[in-house]
Write a protein that holds these residues in place. Structure first.
Motif, PDB file in Angstrom:
ATOM      1  N   SER A 219       0.817  -1.200   0.000  1.00  0.00           N
ATOM      2  CA  SER A 219       0.000   0.000   0.000  1.00  0.00           C
ATOM      3  C   SER A 219       0.858   1.259   0.000  1.00  0.00           C
ATOM      4  O   SER A 219       1.613   1.515   0.932  1.00  0.00           O
ATOM      5  N   GLN A 220       0.709   2.036  -1.037  1.00  0.00           N
ATOM      6  CA  GLN A 220       1.539   3.228  -1.160  1.00  0.00           C
ATOM      7  C   GLN A 220       1.175   4.280  -0.131  1.00  0.00           C
ATOM      8  O   GLN A 220       1.952   5.161   0.167  1.00  0.00           O
ATOM      9  N   TRP A 221      -0.027   4.160   0.391  1.00  0.00           N
ATOM     10  CA  TRP A 221      -0.458   5.154   1.370  1.00  0.00           C
ATOM     11  C   TRP A 221       0.120   4.866   2.750  1.00  0.00           C
ATOM     12  O   TRP A 221       0.503   5.745   3.497  1.00  0.00           O
ATOM     13  N   GLY A 222       0.260   3.608   3.079  1.00  0.00           N
ATOM     14  CA  GLY A 222       0.706   3.240   4.421  1.00  0.00           C
ATOM     15  C   GLY A 222       2.164   3.588   4.654  1.00  0.00           C
ATOM     16  O   GLY A 222       2.927   3.757   3.702  1.00  0.00           O
ATOM     17  N   HIS A 223       2.558   3.666   5.935  1.00  0.00           N
ATOM     18  CA  HIS A 223       3.943   4.036   6.183  1.00  0.00           C
ATOM     19  C   HIS A 223       4.891   2.842   6.089  1.00  0.00           C
ATOM     20  O   HIS A 223       6.063   2.954   6.343  1.00  0.00           O
ATOM     21  N   ASP A 224       4.376   1.681   5.717  1.00  0.00           N
ATOM     22  CA  ASP A 224       5.243   0.523   5.546  1.00  0.00           C
ATOM     23  C   ASP A 224       5.518   0.227   4.082  1.00  0.00           C
ATOM     24  O   ASP A 224       6.009  -0.847   3.750  1.00  0.00           O
ATOM     25  N   PHE A 225       5.178   1.142   3.226  1.00  0.00           N
ATOM     26  CA  PHE A 225       5.285   0.866   1.795  1.00  0.00           C
ATOM     27  C   PHE A 225       6.674   0.370   1.386  1.00  0.00           C
ATOM     28  O   PHE A 225       7.682   0.967   1.734  1.00  0.00           O
TER      29      PHE A 225
END
Ligand code: ADP
Ligand code: ZN
Length: 664
Positions: free
Chosen positions: A157-163
């Motif tokens: 997920s590009q939105w999450g901070h784990d991208f």
């Protein structure tokens, strides 16, 4: 986990190879929740997207298909630093597991490759950046693959901070191996992430399994921030002395100073953030996994994939950016299902700071809007007078218990509310007057000083004692006014602007000023509720040094402690974390059941074939050396959980409040 009783009846695969593997390898009696359905589906060759909280039991969902289907299960995981531990834990169960990553030298890698090609591996762990390599894809196509498991799948997920950009390339697996089932797993529960995983991994025909995201053993508490470090110390001393836990801070600086503060006050704590070199980070992580009772003070860089089952508390000294983040981080507590605490200190400056970060941070307008929406949900959770767990579950689209959970601060000590309409009007009119009459904007401190009628140097410098609103708010104390401002910000009735966090009106402010709406507010406690006033579900009040012994009858404690000492010795000898030998929950069951033979021990949940062979005699000897069992007691136990995530670390440094700063 169940007691030693008969096998629970279940529809479906009761007599299947999957269940036999669960008994033989893992020593567990029955599948939990969605596990059985997921495993059945994947064993039959279907794709699956699995959303389950941390500790829900995701690993078995791919480990068992890997053991049951012919070939090797390929596990894609972003957590290179944890692969060795994961593989060690599997080997302790007799599972033939291996990994390939950059921590190995050429020869070590060659051994693993040869094992894979010879069909001698049940599970092979790989990082996505390695899987992408032509050499790896080539290797994989020369062996037999049972299943692809994509762990921490929210990393697409590009939105999450784990991208992780490399996760995007995993979509090719389906094209290249159309006959190999794929299972994507995550503990991130939002619908948006769910959709993104399905799309980006190209899994249109996958079946979806969404578990309940409730973590009943975690007690959620959010306390008003006054002197956060001291509050933290009190919390740890009163409720979690000797326990392992994680404390999250926003900035590297506050991570360092908090770890140092705790150490100075007799609590063993180590820092963890992206600014530390890799060696130090690995050493601190390893200590956390191996030692009992260590506290890690960390930025969000710490935590994803940490499968230590006995993390007894997760604390937040700063506000997380989103409910997702909060849930992931707090979810690292209590994977073993034993009582655990999620504790957070939250205050006005958290709101101002986060709003400022969004405004001044990178990203386009759409990004900012999303970040603001995430923050609003987080603030709503902090300010709610309703059940916190209910609010969390509702956020993830699940149905909470309308009667409340009975195990969060608002359920345990329901907050009082009051009609804050007039107070809100006073704050808003002060902001309006400054702007209209003086063309000025100020921060919260000045606004509160004006309301209280304080002739501070800055009030005098700007002639603010001449304003008609000067001193109109003497009925509330300073802390209460800060609470009003904080809640107005949280409710979007006031906004923060610019580098100095000056207060400005929002579109919604007008309706308050025009008396078109009421503003219910939460009462600020005069003195922050101590942890004891909300003592956990165990109802036992304070606990002694070791939380792990929670709820074990007193007469069984010596056996439990003896087993722990024995386990510690085994762990030291083998250089693995103690929980790799047996979980606390398993030791508790052993102490309770008091097996007098190896065969009896084999019936206990968590004792599989391999562990019985390795440790059976040792355990029986420990119990025998204590004499007979002190009478029987009912077994108890449960389990649950969530997963973690690392993230960006370049947070601006931030001060603890109150912040005696110039706001203009
Ligand atoms: P997740 O990966 O979802 O965070 P894990 O797979 O690590 O969770 O499982 C959490 C804990 O629950 C582990 O200690 C695991 O051994 C245990 N567990 C999982 N499934 C079962 C089961 N069917 N019966 C008993 N314990 C289980
Ligand atoms: Zn509740």
């Amino acid at each position: 986990m169940g007691g030693m009783g008969g096998i629970i009846e279940m529809p479906g695969v009761t007599d299947s190879e999957a269940l036999a593997t669960l008994h033989r390898v893992f020593g567990y009696e029955a599948f939990r929740g969605e596990q059985e359905a997921v495993i059945e589906h994947v064993v039959a060759g279907g794709d699956a997207v699995v959303l389950m909280p941390t500790g829900g039991g995701k690993s078995l969902c791919y480990q068992i298909p890997a053991l049951v289907r012919p070939g090797t299960g390929i596990v894609v995981s972003p957590l290179i630093a944890l692969m060795q531990d994961q593989v060690d834990a599997l080997r302790a169960l007799g599972v033939r597991a291996g990994f390939m990553n950059s921590t190995q030298d050429f020869d070590e890698r060659r051994v693993v490759e040869a094992e894979f090609l010879a069909g001698e591996l049940d599970l092979l762990y790989l990082a996505p950046e390695r899987l992408r390599l032509d050499s790896t894809l080539d290797l994989l196509s020369r062996g037999k693959i049972a299943v692809f498991a994509i762990d921490e799948a929210h990393c697409v997920s590009q939105w999450g901070h784990d991208f992780r950009p490399d996760y995007l390339s995993l979509s090719l697996l389906g094209e290249r191996w159309p006959d190999v089932p794929r299972i994507a797993l995550t503990a991130t529960a939002t619908d948006a992430t769910h959709q993104e995983i399905t799309q980006r991994l190209h899994m249109p025909t996958a079946r979806h399994f969404v578990a309940s995201f409730d973590r009943p053993n975690i007690q959620y508490r959010i306390v008003p921030k006054a002197d956060p470090k001291k509050q933290l110390l009190t919390f740890l001393r009163e409720e979690h002395s000797g326990d392992a836990g994680i404390i999250y801070c926003l900035s590297r600086k506050s991570v360092e100073s908090t770890a140092e503060f705790l150490s100075r006050n007799g609590i063993e704590a180590v820092p963890y953030h992206a600014g530390l070199d890799a060696g130090t980070r690995a050493a601190h992580q390893s200590r956390f996994l191996r030692e009992e009772g260590l506290v890690v003070v960390a930025t969000i860089a710490f935590g994803m994939g940490i499968d230590k089952p006995d993390v007894r508390f997760v604390g937040h000294l700063d506000l997380p950016k989103s409910v997702e983040g909060y849930y992931q981080e707090t979810g690292r507590a209590g994977r073993d299902g034993l009582p655990s605490t999620a504790w957070m200190a939250y205050g006005l400056n958290d709101v101002i700071q986060q709003r400022k970060l969004i405004q001044l941070g990178e990203g386009d307008e759409a990004f900012r809007r999303r970040a603001a929406a995430h923050l609003d949900s987080m603030l709503a959770l902090c300010e709610t007078a309703q059940c916190r767990r209910g609010q969390l579950l509702a956020y993830f689209g699940q149905d909470p218990d309308p009667a409340g959970c009975g195990n969060c601060d608002t359920c345990l000590v329901p907050p009082e509310t009051w009609d804050g309409t007039v107070a809100a009007q006073k704050v808003l009119s002060t902001v309006v007057r400054l702007q209209r009459e003086r063309g000025q904007k100020f921060g919260a401190i000045q606004i509160v000083d004006i309301l209280l009628g304080k002739r501070t140097a800055k009030v005098i410098q700007f002639d603010h004692d001449q304003l008609s609103v000067f001193g109109i708010g003497e009925e509330l104390a300073e802390g209460e006014w800060r609470g009003v401002v904080r809640q107005l910000l949280a409710q979007g009735l006031l906004a923060v602007e610019g580098e100095y966090g000056t207060l400005v009106l929002t579109e919604a402010s007008g309706s308050v000023l025009r008396r078109e709406r009421e503003v219910p507010l939460r009462k600020e406690p005069k003195k922050p509720a101590t942890s004891r006033s909300a003592s956990g579900s165990s109802g036992k009040g304070e606990r002694k040094a070791k939380a792990a012994a929670t709820e074990l009858p007193e007469e069984l404690q010596p056996a439990f402690e003896a087993l722990r000492a024995w386990r510690a010795e085994q762990a030291r000898e083998q250089g693995v974390p103690a929980y790799v030998i047996f979980h606390d929950a398993t030791l508790r069951e052993i102490a309770t059941a008091w097996p007098t033979s190896v065969t009896q021990l084999g019936g206990i949940s968590g004792v599989g074939e391999k562990k019985l062979a390795t440790y059976g005699e040792g355990v029986v000897e420990v119990l025998a050396s204590l004499g007979g069992a002190p009478g029987s007691a009912p077994t108890s136990g449960s389990a649950s959980a969530v997963d973690g995530d690392p993230g960006a670390d370049d947070w601006p440094e931030m001060d603890a409040e109150p912040e005696p700063e110039d706001w203009i």
